[in-house]
Each structure stands twice: as structure tokens, then as C-alpha cells.
Scaffold this motif. Structure first.
Motif, short mmCIF file in Angstrom:
data_model
loop_
_atom_site.label_atom_id
_atom_site.label_comp_id
_atom_site.label_asym_id
_atom_site.label_seq_id
_atom_site.Cartn_x
_atom_site.Cartn_y
_atom_site.Cartn_z
N LYS A 1 0.83 -1.22 0.00
CA LYS A 1 0.00 0.00 0.00
C LYS A 1 0.86 1.27 0.00
CE LYS A 1 -3.83 2.41 2.19
NZ LYS A 1 -4.81 2.47 3.30
N LEU B 1 0.62 4.23 -2.84
CA LEU B 1 0.24 5.60 -2.49
C LEU B 1 1.32 6.61 -2.86
CD1 LEU B 1 -1.47 5.13 1.00
CD2 LEU B 1 -2.57 5.56 -1.19
N ALA C 1 -5.18 10.34 -8.14
CA ALA C 1 -5.92 10.96 -7.04
C ALA C 1 -6.27 12.41 -7.38
CB ALA C 1 -5.11 10.90 -5.75
N ALA D 1 -11.19 9.75 0.78
CA ALA D 1 -11.20 8.44 1.46
C ALA D 1 -11.67 7.34 0.52
CB ALA D 1 -12.08 8.50 2.70
N GLU E 1 -8.85 6.42 -1.82
CA GLU E 1 -7.88 5.56 -1.14
C GLU E 1 -8.45 4.15 -0.91
OE1 GLU E 1 -6.18 7.27 2.34
OE2 GLU E 1 -5.32 8.98 1.27
N ARG E 2 -9.78 4.08 -0.73
CA ARG E 2 -10.40 2.75 -0.55
C ARG E 2 -10.22 1.90 -1.80
NH1 ARG E 2 -14.81 -0.16 -1.59
NH2 ARG E 2 -15.65 1.43 -2.97
N THR F 1 -7.78 2.12 -3.86
CA THR F 1 -6.38 1.70 -3.84
C THR F 1 -6.16 0.57 -2.85
OG1 THR F 1 -5.87 4.01 -4.25
CG2 THR F 1 -4.02 2.58 -3.74
N GLN F 2 -6.86 0.64 -1.72
CA GLN F 2 -6.74 -0.39 -0.71
C GLN F 2 -7.19 -1.74 -1.26
OE1 GLN F 2 -5.63 0.02 2.72
NE2 GLN F 2 -5.49 -2.18 2.39
#
Length: 804
Positions: free
Chosen positions: A497, A501, A510, A755, A758-759, A761-762
Motif C-alpha cells: 500500500k 500511495l 488521485a 477516502a 484511497e479505498r 487503492t486499498q
């Protein structure tokens, strides 16, 4: 002052709480809704000679308030309600609940206190400023109460209410459009509390002419009240058994026909034949077959079909069994399919309804295009929901997706498709959705070669193709080929991760993913909100524009972004907008002092406290004012808090180290086995040991420093709070808009969208990590490790004199 939705809801539910104990929710709903109706019509129409409702002298809610504490309050309330009912042809509608029922409300003082409290709760509400149109708070409040009453009533008594989320789907797929005339008719033969009819009515630009029938007397009364509360007093609601004694007929005694019909009939009714002559039905409803005697699902569907005009359309909620059950129902189903009446089927999640936990479906009927129909459009929406207590509930995004896909006939893998009638015929006219749509997720298969020889299968990496289209070089950073068909990971699993990022491609993604939001925010007419605007129109336009803004964004679901806005609207923004459209931007200057009557508890959490005074901000939380105008003072307070924490930590460390059995501060403990400033001061007077005296003095100094730091912090906070309180009154409209729109609404939404980015990406990081861990150790390496460990164990055993 405007009533916020959340405040109205909490007051209404408090009224329900006051009735608990003597009756269950299916009964006390009648009392609460009757008082809501009385309060609303009194506030709205008292003294208005042209009002929709006539409020005679002595028959208003004010007259009810005067009865608080009266020994005969129950009987007198009944008379007030009866007088209003008599004046407005509402006998048997608003006077169903008996306010003098000792069995339910208690005897003597218990009844007086209970009813006085109940009237008092409603007396605090001012409903005169809330409009009775599509935006009316009362309509939504009624829905809120219905949902909670249905939840508490349980399976046996919760069937009077169709969840509003399901109602919205029916209303939007039944076929209403911008050209639908106000003269067009809509019919619900099992209308319950009327919410489904009202949702359909809201979809028509100018409303519809409403007809309904409901068998239960109390529930039909609720429907009539609901219609009046939502400005549809002319709606025609009849009580009675629709199948045995249909009310709505034409001049020839045959069933009246309608342009639209919607219904949520009782599932699989066992006594639907009561009062019917099945061999000679005077309305010829069973031309396509007679339903089973112990299962009335198709009886209601056939009744609706007969009640539609030749161009009529309907949407009906039925259990999944109607799609595949055999015998008589199979013959009916085949006939309806051959006639082309069924336009589509929407499979819903299980456990949505209050009367049952079984899954249901929506059957969409369209007579107008029946002759040309060559297929049935199917949707499997069974997986789109969230848990809500012990029930499932459709989210805004679930509703929007179903409606978009159905109305635009969009085919999506594992979700929707147009099924040719020939295929249906090949399946013996069985319409069970899983026969045509496989909604199951693909199985995650393990690669045995990779487990034996090592390496990560390229097939698994390729399956993440939608990510690699956006992040082509991130793949190269994470994997490198080893042998044909396999690769190896280049990054430790726990660093996947952070690697993603920090990668330039993700940073660019992003930034790019925020651009649609920023463009939407720039064009959103938030600063133009003014008194009299429609909140529901505003959120519809805002949400649709945001949905369209993210229509083509890679990796991000436009429906997930849409849900972020809808959730924030429900939690915060909706209340703010309702305040603005009733009180204007000047509401941003207002702090409301919370006053609590003697003996009562504070029901709201204060936003600001000055001494004993407690204040609630109407629109702008004090934290936003502090951040924008008092950042320097806040930073000073935070520094003071840090210094205080450091002193407190030193003191805690000192007392813990020296207060044990052998500690020098042991003698300074008080009766509670605790070292305090007072106990240290007392011990200093008698201490003789130099080391102990030094330690006591150090503790004493820390206690003094802590006290000074606390006072400094308290004084600084009080000074800041007073400055903030004073600052509210001087805020200009432009400043209020900046604080509310930019600092509150848009800042929160942007944070939530970040958020969500990023989720996404998670999800990629989790899958990469999973693959790396899955194939990290091939079988030969595991065997070698086992052999090495076994040899070590054998050596240890041999050293201990034990031979294996």
C-alpha cells in the motif's frame, strides 16, 4: 424558527416513547399519528376560512393543550377530535384511537399524566411554517414514524407499511414521465398507509388522481390522514376487501380501469377466496387461470391487470415464488408471458419488508406495448443493500442503479439482461432470475503449479486489468516475470500500500479523480439558496450532477460517489438546507441557548458553554469559526494543553515510581491509597528524611505547576469561547456562506471522496498482498523448512538422551 428534520423526528419518537408499556407499536401509532394530524391542521388552517381543513371553534390543538392536567382529559380529547372529524367528513378516519381507553392508557392519574405529557410534546412543535408540498417536513416525518412503527410491530403487524426505498423504485419504473397528465389515474388495491401511492404521485410533474382501497379499518384511516398531511386531500381511499368487494367500478358495474397501478399485496394470502365465487367471478379477473385456493399472489396480480386500461402500466411487489411455482400458477404465468404483459422483473434483497423476511421481486406490467414485446428485462438487485438493525435496507445508490438500469435497459454482467421470450419458453416459462442471471462472484482459484514451483500466476495479475490500465508502471514496480506464465513480487507484502500511495501514477490519479468534484462544487448553486427554495429539488439536482460528473471516472463507481453526497445530506446537510430555506442565511448568526426546565435533562449536546450557559449553533459549529478567525488563539491553547499534559505526565510518573510499599511517597498516600496535593503538603510538615523532603517538594512543585497550567488553560479557553460567541453576531452573509459551504459542506465531502479514492487503492493493495502471501512459499520450500526444523528437534532430543 425553523424545525430541523432530526429535531422533529426525535420529538415525534419521544411521543411514542411516552406511550410504551400499555400497548404495542401497532396500536400506539394510531394515537401518535392522530395527534400529529391535529397539531398540523390546527397550525396550518386554524382561522383560515379558505383552508383545506375546517378547524371549528373548540376543536383545535390549542384546546387540547388547555386540557393538560384535566381529570377528564381522555374523554375531552375524544370530543375535540370528534368535532374536527364531524366538520370535515373524517368520521372513522381521525377518531379511530380512543383517548379514554383505560386498558391502554391507564386509569386515573396515570392516564392524565400520560396524555398530558403526550400533548405537551406536540405542543412544543410549530408546524405552521412548513409547507404541505413535496418538500413538507410532515410527509417525511410521517414516513419516519411509519418505518419505526413497522419495525417495532414485528412480522405479524408490520404489513401496513412498504419501505419508502422500495416505493421509490416502483414509482420510478412504473412508466410516469414529464408528459404524464394530472388527470392520469393511479390505483393501489392494497394501499396500506398510502405511502406507495404518494411516492408515485410525487413522480408526476403535476401530480395524479389517486385511488386506493385498504381492508384494515385503522390502516385505511392512516392512509386518509397521510393524504391530507401531504396535500392530497382529494385522494379517494376506500376501506374494504379489494378482491371480494372492489369499491372502484365503472357505470356498468365492471372494474374501473386506471392508467397506473402499484401494489404491495399481502404475501401468499391463505384466505383470499373469502367472499368470492371462483366459478363465476362477476369481473372476469381469472381469464388467464384461477390461482391456488391457499395462495393469493396471482389473485392480486390478475385483479390489477383487469383494473388497467389498454395502455395501462403497473408495478407490483410479490414473493419470488410467483416466478417459478408450478401447477395453476405456472399456467397463469405462461399465459401472461404469451400475452406480452410482463415488461420486466426486478429481484430485491431478502429481509427488506416488515411483514416477512423472504426475498421479493417487482413485476413490471405494461399493457400498451404488450403485442410488440419480444423479451423480459430482468435485474438481480439482491446484493445491493446495507444492514439496518435486524432488517436490510436499500441505499440511495442501490435505488438509483436499479432505476437507471431498468429504465434505460442497460445490460450489466451479473446484474441485468434482456431475456428473449424464446429463451423463457425454452425454460417452460419459469422466470426464476438465477436461471438467466448468474450474480455469483467468480471463484478465486488457486494455482497448484505456483504452490509447487513458486511464483505468482500472471492470470491472477492480469485479472486486475482495470487497475493496470490506470497504473501501468505500478504493475512493473510490484511484479517482474520469472518464467512463462508466472511473476514474482518485488515489494514486501506490508509495503504494497505505501508503495502504491507514493507512486507518481497514483498521485496523478488521485488529483485527477478530485477534478470532477471540484468542477461540480464550482458550479453547484449552493450560495444561491434562499428562503422558499425546495430542498428536495436542490438535492436532486446536486446529486444528479455529481453522478454525471463521475460517469466516466476510471476505477471509481459513480454510485459510490453519489452515496457519499446522499449520506452527508441525510446526516447534516439536509437539516442545514431546511433551516436556510425557512430562515435564510441570517440563521448562521444564531446561537440558541439551551434552557432546561426544572427536573428535566438536557436533550441536546451543547456546542459552546460560557459559565453555566449552554448554546447550540443553528448552522455553524464553533470549531469552524475558531479555525477561520481564531487560529492563533487556538494554537496557543493547544500549546498550553501540551504543556499541561507534560506536567501531568511528570507528576504521574513521579507518584507511580515512589508510591509503592517501599516508595518514599508511601507515607503521603491518603485513605484512598492515592497521592494528592493535600496529602503531600500534610506529609511535608512531618517529614525528616532529606531525600523524602526533596521528593515531596518536587511533587508539591509539580502540583502547583499543574494547577497554574490548568488555570491558564481554562482562562484562555473561556476568553476564546466568549470571543467566538461575540463573533457570531457580527458575521456577514458572505462570511456565513464561506463557513457553511466551503468550510463545512464541501470540505467534508472532499475529505470523504478522498477516502473513497484511497479505498479503491486499498482494494488493489489487499489483492496484491493476498497473492504475494498465498504463493510466498512453494511446497518444496515448506518441506525443506519442515525437514530442517525436524532435524533440530531430533538434535535437541538426542542431547537430552532421547533417541528417536
Amino acid at each position: 424558527m425553523a424545525i430541523k428534520k432530526t429535531e422533529l423526528y426525535s420529538s415525534l419518537w419521544a411521543s411514542a416513547d411516552s406511550l410504551r408499556g400499555g400497548m404495542d407499536a401497532s396500536q400506539y401509532k394510531d394515537y401518535v399519528l392522530t395527534l400529529l394530524f391535529m397539531k398540523y391542521v390546527s397550525d396550518k388552517y386554524k382561522g383560515d376560512p379558505y383552508g383545506m381543513i375546517d378547524v371549528p371553534e373548540g376543536a383545535s390543538f390549542d384546546d387540547m393543550v388547555r386540557l393538560r392536567g384535566d381529570k377528564e382529559i381522555g374523554d375531552k380529547l375524544n370530543k375535540i377530535i370528534g368535532a374536527l372529524a364531524e366538520a370535515n367528513d373524517l368520521k372513522g378516519v381521525i377518531d379511530v384511537a380512543d383517548f379514554n381507553d383505560e386498558e391502554k392508557l391507564g386509569k386515573g392519574k396515570d392516564m392524565v399524566d400520560r396524555l398530558s405529557d403526550l400533548v405537551g410534546i406536540f405542543g412544543k412543535l410549530d408546524l405552521s411554517s412548513n409547507r404541505a408540498d413535496g418538500d413538507d417536513l410532515l410527509g417525511d416525518a410521517y414516513e419516519y414514524l411509519m418505518r419505526h412503527f413497522a419495525t417495532e410491530s414485528g412480522k405479524s403487524k408490520g404489513q401496513f407499511y412498504t419501505p419508502s426505498e422500495v416505493s421509490r423504485i416502483l414509482a420510478k419504473v412504473v412508466g410516469i414521465n414529464q408528459d404524464t397528465s394530472q388527470d392520469a389515474t393511479v390505483y393501489d388495491p392494497t394501499c396500506g398507509s398510502g405511502s406507495l401511492l404518494l411516492k408515485v404521485n410525487d413522480e408526476a410533474p403535476r401530480g395524479l388522481t389517486i385511488y386506493g382501497q385498504e381492508m384494515d379499518n385503522a390502516t385505511s384511516a392512516l392512509a386518509r390522514m397521510n393524504m391530507i398531511l401531504q396535500n392530497n386531500a382529494t385522494a379517494k381511499i376506500w376501506k374494504g376487501n379489494t378482491l371480494a368487494d372492489p369499491q372502484w367500478k365503472d357505470g356498468n358495474g365492471q372494474l374501473k380501469t386506471f392508467d397506473f397501478a402499484v401494489a404491495n399485496p399481502p404475501f401468499s394470502s391463505k384466505n383470499w377466496t373469502s367472499g368470492l365465487n371462483l366459478t363465476d367471478d362477476e369481473f372476469a379477473r381469472f381469464t388467464w387461470g384461477t390461482p391456488p385456493e391457499k395462495n393469493g399472489d396471482y389473485a392480486f396480480l390478475l385483479h390489477i391487470l383487469k383494473s388497467l386500461k389498454s395502455s395501462g402500466k403497473a408495478a407490483v411487489i410479490l414473493p419470488h415464488g410467483v416466478l417459478f411455482r408450478g401447477n395453476a400458477e405456472a399456467r397463469i404465468r405462461e399465459n401472461l408471458i404469451k400475452q406480452g404483459y410482463i415488461k420486466g422483473i426486478i429481484g430485491l434483497p431478502a429481509n427488506l419488508f416488515y411483514g416477512t423476511g423472504i426475498p421479493a421481486c417487482i413485476i413490471v406490467i405494461d399493457k400498451q406495448h404488450a403485442n410488440a414485446r419480444t423479451g423480459i428485462f430482468m435485474i438481480d438487485a439482491s446484493k445491493g443493500f446495507i444492514k439496518d438493525g435486524n432488517k436490510n435496507r436499500l441505499r440511495s445508490q442501490d435505488i438509483h442503479k436499479v432505476v437507471d438500469v431498468f429504465n434505460k435497459q442497460i445490460e450489466l454482467p451479473r446484474y441485468s439482461r434482456m431475456v428473449n421470450l424464446a429463451e423463457v419458453a425454452g425454460n417452460d416459462y419459469n422466470l426464476n432470475i438465477p436461471r438467466y442471471i448468474d450474480s455469483s462472484e467468480p471463484e478465486d482459484l488457486h494455482d497448484l503449479t505456483a504452490h509447487l514451483q513458486g511464483g505468482i500466476p500472471n492470470a491472477d495479475i492480469d485479472a486486475l486489468g482495470e487497475y493496470w490500465q490506470v497504473f501501468p508502471t505500478i504493475r512493473q514496480s510490484l511484479f517482474q516475470p520469472t518464467r512463462p506464465g508466472y511473476s514474482e513480487g518485488l515489494v514486501e507484502a506490508n509495503q504494497v500500500k505505501p508503495t502504491i500511495l507514493a507512486h507518481p501514477e497514483f498521485i496523478a490519479f488521485a488529483d485527477k479523480s478530485l477534478l470532477p468534484f471540484k468542477n461540480w462544487a464550482d458550479s453547484a448553486p449552493l450560495s444561491q439558496i434562499q428562503i422558499g427554495d425546495s430542498p428536495k429539488t436542490l438535492i436532486f439536482e446536486l446529486s444528479e450532477n455529481l453522478l454525471n460528473a463521475y460517469a466516466d471516472s476510471p476505477l471509481l463507481s459513480k454510485y459510490d460517489i453519489y452515496q457519499i453526497l446522499m449520506d452527508y445530506w441525510a446526516d447534516v446537510m439536509q437539516d442545514d438546507v431546511y433551516v436556510l430555506v425557512q430562515d435564510g442565511w441570517a440563521a448562521g448568526n444564531r446561537l440558541r441557548e439551551l434552557v432546561v426546565a426544572k427536573g428535566e435533562k438536557l436533550k441536546e449536546t451543547p456546542d459552546l458553554m460560557i459559565g453555566k450557559a449552554k448554546y447550540k449553533a443553528e448552522l455553524i459549529p464553533p470549531g469552524l469559526v475558531v479555525a477561520r478567525y481564531f487560529a492563533e488563539q487556538q494554537a496557543q491553547i493547544e500549546q498550553q494543553q501540551t504543556e499541561l499534559d507534560a506536567i501531568s505526565q511528570q507528576l504521574e510518573t513521579l507518584t507511580e515510581e515512589h508510591s509503592g510499599e517501599e516508595g518514599l511517597l508511601n507515607d503521603a498516600m491518603n485513605d484512598k491509597d492515592k497521592v494528592t496535593k493535600a496529602s503531600v503538603t500534610a506529609r511535608l510538615k512531618h517529614a525528616s528524611d532529606a531525600e523524602e523532603i526533596a521528593l515531596l517538594k518536587q511533587a508539591s512543585r509539580l502540583y502547583e505547576d499543574e494547577a497554574k497550567a490548568k488555570k491558564t488553560l481554562k482562562d484562555s479557553q473561556e476568553t476564546l469561547d466568549k470571543a467566538v460567541l461575540a463573533h457570531y453576531a457580527g458575521l456577514l452573509e458572505a462570511e456565513i456562506k464561506q463557513l457553511v459551504i466551503q468550510d463545512k459542506w464541501l470540505a467534508t465531502l472532499e475529505s470523504n471522496i478522498i477516502a473513497e479514492i484511497e479505498r479503491v487503492t486499498q482494494q488493489l493493495a489487499n489483492r496484491v498482498k493476498e497473492l504475494e502471501e498465498r504463493y510466498a512459499e512453494p511446497l518444496p520450500q515448506i518441506e525443506n523448512n519442515v525437514n530442517a526444523l525436524s532435524a533440530k528437534v531430533a538434535e535437541h532430543l538426542k542431547a537430552m538422551g532421547l533417541e528417536v
